[in-house]
Scaffold this motif. Structure first.
Motif, PDB file in Angstrom:
ATOM      1  N   UNK A  39     -27.131   1.279 -22.895  1.00 51.14           N
ATOM      2  CA  UNK A  39     -27.172   2.522 -23.819  1.00 51.14           C
ATOM      3  C   UNK A  39     -26.723   1.090 -25.120  1.00 51.14           C
ATOM      4  N   UNK A  40     -26.285   2.408 -26.083  1.00 54.44           N
ATOM      5  CA  UNK A  40     -25.494   2.208 -26.670  1.00 54.44           C
ATOM      6  C   UNK A  40     -23.825   1.581 -26.863  1.00 54.44           C
ATOM      7  N   UNK A  41     -23.238   1.985 -26.064  1.00 56.83           N
ATOM      8  CA  UNK A  41     -22.444   1.445 -25.286  1.00 56.83           C
ATOM      9  C   UNK A  41     -21.874   2.696 -24.109  1.00 56.83           C
ATOM     10  N   UNK A  42     -22.090   1.871 -22.921  1.00 52.86           N
ATOM     11  CA  UNK A  42     -22.199   2.443 -21.300  1.00 52.86           C
ATOM     12  C   UNK A  42     -20.206   3.007 -21.568  1.00 52.86           C
ATOM     13  N   UNK A  43     -20.451   4.746 -21.170  1.00 44.86           N
ATOM     14  CA  UNK A  43     -18.809   5.584 -20.814  1.00 44.86           C
ATOM     15  C   UNK A  43     -19.595   6.098 -19.906  1.00 44.86           C
ATOM     16  N   UNK A  44     -17.456   6.141 -18.894  1.00 44.09           N
ATOM     17  CA  UNK A  44     -18.068   6.266 -17.698  1.00 44.09           C
ATOM     18  C   UNK A  44     -18.057   7.356 -16.992  1.00 44.09           C
ATOM     19  N   UNK A  45     -18.541   7.566 -16.147  1.00 44.30           N
ATOM     20  CA  UNK A  45     -19.301   9.653 -16.364  1.00 44.30           C
ATOM     21  C   UNK A  45     -17.794   9.907 -15.637  1.00 44.30           C
ATOM     22  N   UNK A  46     -17.610  11.901 -16.239  1.00 42.21           N
ATOM     23  CA  UNK A  46     -16.573  12.408 -15.956  1.00 42.21           C
ATOM     24  C   UNK A  46     -16.637  12.396 -14.731  1.00 42.21           C
ATOM     25  N   UNK A  47     -16.157  12.765 -13.777  1.00 41.13           N
ATOM     26  CA  UNK A  47     -15.719  13.732 -12.253  1.00 41.13           C
ATOM     27  C   UNK A  47     -15.602  15.059 -12.414  1.00 41.13           C
ATOM     28  N   UNK A  48     -16.304  15.912 -11.539  1.00 38.01           N
ATOM     29  CA  UNK A  48     -16.198  16.998 -11.237  1.00 38.01           C
ATOM     30  C   UNK A  48     -15.219  17.400 -10.397  1.00 38.01           C
ATOM     31  N   UNK A  49     -14.702  18.406 -10.677  1.00 38.07           N
ATOM     32  CA  UNK A  49     -15.165  19.144 -11.373  1.00 38.07           C
ATOM     33  C   UNK A  49     -14.749  18.763 -12.945  1.00 38.07           C
ATOM     34  N   UNK A  50     -15.549  19.352 -13.932  1.00 42.05           N
ATOM     35  CA  UNK A  50     -15.681  18.744 -14.966  1.00 42.05           C
ATOM     36  C   UNK A  50     -15.797  19.772 -15.999  1.00 42.05           C
ATOM     37  N   UNK A  51     -14.758  20.602 -17.082  1.00 41.51           N
ATOM     38  CA  UNK A  51     -15.196  21.409 -18.122  1.00 41.51           C
ATOM     39  C   UNK A  51     -15.101  20.681 -19.748  1.00 41.51           C
ATOM     40  N   UNK A  52     -15.094  21.658 -20.435  1.00 44.60           N
ATOM     41  CA  UNK A  52     -15.253  20.963 -21.683  1.00 44.60           C
ATOM     42  C   UNK A  52     -14.139  19.913 -22.254  1.00 44.60           C
TER      43      UNK A  52
END
Length: 294
Positions: A75-88
């Motif tokens: 993509x434009x820049x790869x951004x690491x996934x945020x692991x569950x549990x994940x909130x705002x």
């Protein structure tokens, strides 16, 4: 003022781009769309496409927040996934900037790794979940349908079904899809397809019934796409635990597709099923993430 732009919100899906001018509180003031989704772009293309679609909106200094495939690999820049549990707040903490000369940020997606083993991911749907702001089971139908469990405002589990992509592939590249039209012409065929998958959970065998029903003159050509759609959506729902279907469930997506899921869920004996507007929930979710990042 209600018409003052507070945030430029961008939902960069696989097959299309949506840009919104968002006011205080997540209100959508204006929107634009473009068919250049993230899958068909090279990393160096994203900036130019955004400028073409909404360049005049980017001159007043409003911050830009992007969710979806702009943060994917390639993509434009790869951004690491945020692991569950994940909130705002968790997603807000993972924002990344692809440009140093503009206030543009890309939100991370969310991943599900029970026991430390990656099993599922999503980019974009988490923003809709945060915009919805309720607990329970959230379903985002589409090319890759997401079933998302939310507890105490945080995403705790994800499961993806390739329902939409399978439907397109079968229609365009198999014997079953030869001469098949578009869905929407035969609601009864859709219902029969759902009921077949709810009764027979061997999907690969159930799919061949498209051919058998046609040869037996029980399925008209005009209804074949609806029957196939029913088979695939029914199989997706049949894969859920019955207890999960009894609680409140919210659908976020295209109204016509959501209506099909509502019917199929009711045929499966689901309890309360609600629907939510995808644009509104995306805008509200982007707004909440941006505010949490300040």
């Amino acid at each position: 003022m209600i018409d003052k732009t507070a945030l430029i919100g961008v939902d960069w899906g696989s097959s299309n781009l949506r840009v919104m001018r968002i006011g205080d509180g997540g209100v959508v003031l204006d929107r634009r769309s473009d068919p250049r989704g993230g899958v068909g772009l090279e990393p160096g293309d994203f900036r130019g496409v955004l400028d073409e679609v909404a360049g005049d909106w980017l001159t007043d200094g409003a911050p830009v927040l992007i969710c979806g495939m702009a943060g994917a690999r390639r993509g434009w820049r790869e951004v690491a996934y945020c692991p569950c549990p994940a909130g705002v707040a968790d997603v807000a903490a993972g924002l990344a900037r692809p440009d140093s000369d503009r206030e543009v940020a890309i939100a991370p997606g969310v991943c599900f790794s029970p026991g430390g083993i990656l099993t599922d991911v999503m980019r974009g749907e988490e923003t809709q979940v945060f915009g919805l702001g309720t607990d329970g089971l959230v379903v985002a139908p589409g090319t890759h349908s997401k079933w998302i469990t939310v507890e105490d405002g945080r995403i705790v589990a994800i499961r993806t079904f390739m329902t939409g992509e399978l439907f397109a592939a079968i229609r365009s590249a198999t014997l079953l899809g030869a001469g098949m039209g578009a869905p929407g012409a035969d609601p009864e065929a859709f219902r029969r397809g759902v009921e077949r998958s709810l009764a027979d959970r061997n999907l690969s065998a159930a799919l061949f019934s498209v051919r058998v029903e046609s040869l037996a003159d029980r399925l008209a050509p005009a209804g074949a796409a609806d029957y196939l759609s029913g088979l695939l959506i029914g199989a997706e729902i049949a894969g859920q635990e019955a207890a999960r279907l009894r609680g409140p469930l919210t659908l976020i997506g295209d109204p016509a597709l959501s209506a099909r899921y509502v019917e199929a869920l009711h045929l499966a004996g689901a309890g309360v099923v609600r629907t939510a507007d995808a644009e509104q929930t995306t805008a509200k979710g982007l707004w909440r993430i941006w505010k949490a990042a300040q």
